[in-house]
Design an enzyme around this catalytic site. Sequence first.
Site, PDB file in Angstrom:
ATOM      1  N   GLY A  24     -46.707  69.347 -69.449  1.00 57.73           N
ATOM      2  CA  GLY A  24     -46.508  70.585 -70.217  1.00 57.73           C
ATOM      3  C   GLY A  24     -45.212  71.251 -69.777  1.00 57.73           C
ATOM      4  O   GLY A  24     -45.117  71.767 -68.663  1.00 57.73           O
TER       5      GLY A  24
ATOM      6  N   PHE B 291     -48.817  83.506 -62.022  1.00 57.78           N
ATOM      7  CA  PHE B 291     -48.787  84.949 -62.300  1.00 57.78           C
ATOM      8  C   PHE B 291     -47.432  85.410 -62.827  1.00 57.78           C
ATOM      9  O   PHE B 291     -47.180  86.606 -62.907  1.00 57.78           O
ATOM     10  CB  PHE B 291     -49.146  85.738 -61.036  1.00 57.78           C
ATOM     11  CG  PHE B 291     -50.566  85.553 -60.592  1.00 57.78           C
ATOM     12  CD1 PHE B 291     -51.608  86.167 -61.278  1.00 57.78           C
ATOM     13  CD2 PHE B 291     -50.873  84.761 -59.498  1.00 57.78           C
ATOM     14  CE1 PHE B 291     -52.929  85.996 -60.881  1.00 57.78           C
ATOM     15  CE2 PHE B 291     -52.188  84.579 -59.086  1.00 57.78           C
ATOM     16  CZ  PHE B 291     -53.223  85.199 -59.781  1.00 57.78           C
TER      17      PHE B 291
ATOM     18  N   LYS C 193     -57.376  85.085 -61.978  1.00 58.67           N
ATOM     19  CA  LYS C 193     -56.272  85.097 -62.950  1.00 58.67           C
ATOM     20  C   LYS C 193     -56.681  85.914 -64.182  1.00 58.67           C
ATOM     21  O   LYS C 193     -55.926  86.765 -64.661  1.00 58.67           O
ATOM     22  CB  LYS C 193     -55.927  83.658 -63.330  1.00 58.67           C
ATOM     23  CG  LYS C 193     -55.026  83.509 -64.518  1.00 58.67           C
ATOM     24  CD  LYS C 193     -53.612  83.985 -64.262  1.00 58.67           C
ATOM     25  CE  LYS C 193     -52.858  84.151 -65.544  1.00 58.67           C
ATOM     26  NZ  LYS C 193     -51.577  83.595 -65.662  1.00 58.67           N
TER      27      LYS C 193
ATOM     28  N   GLN D 165     -46.498 102.241 -69.121  1.00 53.86           N
ATOM     29  CA  GLN D 165     -45.533 102.558 -70.169  1.00 53.86           C
ATOM     30  C   GLN D 165     -46.251 102.448 -71.527  1.00 53.86           C
ATOM     31  O   GLN D 165     -46.584 101.344 -71.973  1.00 53.86           O
ATOM     32  CB  GLN D 165     -44.371 101.556 -70.070  1.00 53.86           C
ATOM     33  CG  GLN D 165     -43.336 101.638 -71.156  1.00 53.86           C
ATOM     34  CD  GLN D 165     -42.459 102.875 -71.055  1.00 53.86           C
ATOM     35  OE1 GLN D 165     -42.004 103.243 -69.976  1.00 53.86           O
ATOM     36  NE2 GLN D 165     -42.260 103.533 -72.186  1.00 53.86           N
TER      37      GLN D 165
ATOM     38  N   VAL E 208     -46.105 100.415 -78.516  1.00 55.63           N
ATOM     39  CA  VAL E 208     -46.734 100.062 -79.788  1.00 55.63           C
ATOM     40  C   VAL E 208     -47.938  99.136 -79.552  1.00 55.63           C
ATOM     41  O   VAL E 208     -48.746  98.920 -80.449  1.00 55.63           O
ATOM     42  CB  VAL E 208     -45.676  99.440 -80.732  1.00 55.63           C
ATOM     43  CG1 VAL E 208     -44.921  98.312 -80.060  1.00 55.63           C
ATOM     44  CG2 VAL E 208     -46.264  98.913 -82.025  1.00 55.63           C
TER      45      VAL E 208
ATOM     46  N   CYS F 212     -50.822  85.850 -72.988  1.00 58.51           N
ATOM     47  CA  CYS F 212     -51.900  85.890 -71.998  1.00 58.51           C
ATOM     48  C   CYS F 212     -52.917  87.004 -72.169  1.00 58.51           C
ATOM     49  O   CYS F 212     -54.124  86.755 -72.108  1.00 58.51           O
ATOM     50  CB  CYS F 212     -51.306  86.005 -70.596  1.00 58.51           C
ATOM     51  SG  CYS F 212     -50.683  84.438 -70.017  1.00 58.51           S
TER      52      CYS F 212
END
Length: 475
Positions: free
Chosen positions: A10, A161, A219, A266, A269, A275
């Site tokens: 991958g 991560f 995770k 923050q 929109v 993820c």
Amino acid sequence: MVIEKICCIGAGYVGGPTCSVLAYKCPNIKVTVCDRSKERIEQWNSPKLPIYEPGLDEIVKECRGRNLFFTTDLDPAIIEADLIFISVNTPTKTFGIGKGRAADLKFVEACSRKIASLSSGRKIVVEKSTVPVHAADSIINILTANTRPGVEFQVLSNPEFLAEGTAVQDLLNPDRVLIGGEQSDAGRQAVEDLCWVYQHWISRDKIITTNTWSSELSKLVANAFLAQRISSINAISALCEATGADVSEVAQATGMDSRIGSKFLQASVGFGGSCFQKDLLNLVYISECLKLTEVASYWQKVIDMNEYQKSRFAARIVERLFNTITDKTITILGFAFKKNTGDTRESPAIYVCKYLLEEGANLHIYDPKVEPKQMMTDLTSPMVSVDPEKVRELVKIYDDPYSAAAGAHAIVICTEWDEFVRLDYQKIYDTMLKPAFLFDGRKIVDHESVLEIGFHVETIGKRVTRSPLLRADPA
Ligand code: UDX
Ligand code: ADP
């Protein structure tokens, strides 16, 4: 066991940068990154890499051909490898059991079968892709059921991560590396072998070792917590708009409490990326399968709030443009899901465009890094429109923001690219139809100065009002 050869299956956003940094920091290890996509591998072997990540070009240039190789020829790379990373995509299922929520592990399974059919001796198989808890079980089952005598596998979980746009920095200097393995002598040895690889550049105290399931779950939990913070501040942004508070001020005042911290507050929109939504859906699905209904609905709310935020913003555009945008021209600045990446997966811009297209608006889109072909693929997908021809008529893609804005009724900022902060808004204003509207979905523009130019301004979590001292629309 000394790890001399690593294979990564991958060559995407995870596998590509991770293995490039690994090769850079471990010149004594041969790293071969494989993908079944010929096009992707050709790009990795060309001067223009398939993904944009600050700092990545330099690293690839230094290692490629030395101890870093990109190839479609998977079999020899698996055969020679001591350690194999599985970094294939695990999209949300679009059919069957768990549709729309569970992760589809068909690519992980295909890799496991391939590894089983080709391996001899001892091999460490590492799941890097984000997977549901207990995915390692499936990998072990497939490997052991298809293995010839004398072959010994250890399966580790080593979730990635890195965040896109800062991937190279995240990999060079991670907060932590997490490695989960089987609680047996062989399992602990395999964990140590992978620790040894990372210890080429990361100190041991930053490498956490756990059991496999803790690692897999951590995770999902890390991403769920990050997404939850964004949904929390976005929920507060609606409250700010209704009360006259400013969400940035609230975020600053709240985040300065060291127990809370200032990062990921923050308002925007909405969050996007490959993820957050996928991992949250996964967590919800796992909880439901385990009959933990309250846990499932708790995390589902984080997704619901994100949907609410995106639709609230899109609806406000239509409402402010006098409740009709049919045949009006709206400029979309930014299509990537965040700055410093060309990735559009789950980008809130896609949602906003979908909403505006359904209302019949003409869209002029500009993004500094997203390929035009990718934008059209996203906007003509069945998830966005049942009439791709109509979309092609309504959407025009530009290669500079000023041409994109000329003749438009409104500008909508969907991605926080630095260049949008520095645009000459007076120049833009002069070429737009009046009244000219600016919808800042990322809170990046100096609202006072664009108000002064004459824009009507709308943003997230703050009412931007024209002071009586400012001149009215000059037009
Ligand atoms: C995320 C995690 O951060 C990373 O650790 C994991 O490995 C993969 O998922 P990524 O999706 O690449 O990384 O980007 P991230 O920086 O987390 O941003 C995700 C989304 O949240 C973006 O759309 C971003 O614009 C948005 N966001 C982020 C906000 O709206 N507000 C914030 O305060 C932070
Ligand atoms: P991520 O963000 O998780 O890295 P990407 O979609 O960017 O996801 O990358 C995953 C890559 O894995 C793709 O380039 C895809 O072609 C590749 N891939 C998927 N299945 C296989 C497989 N069985 N063998 C080789 N490559 C695969």
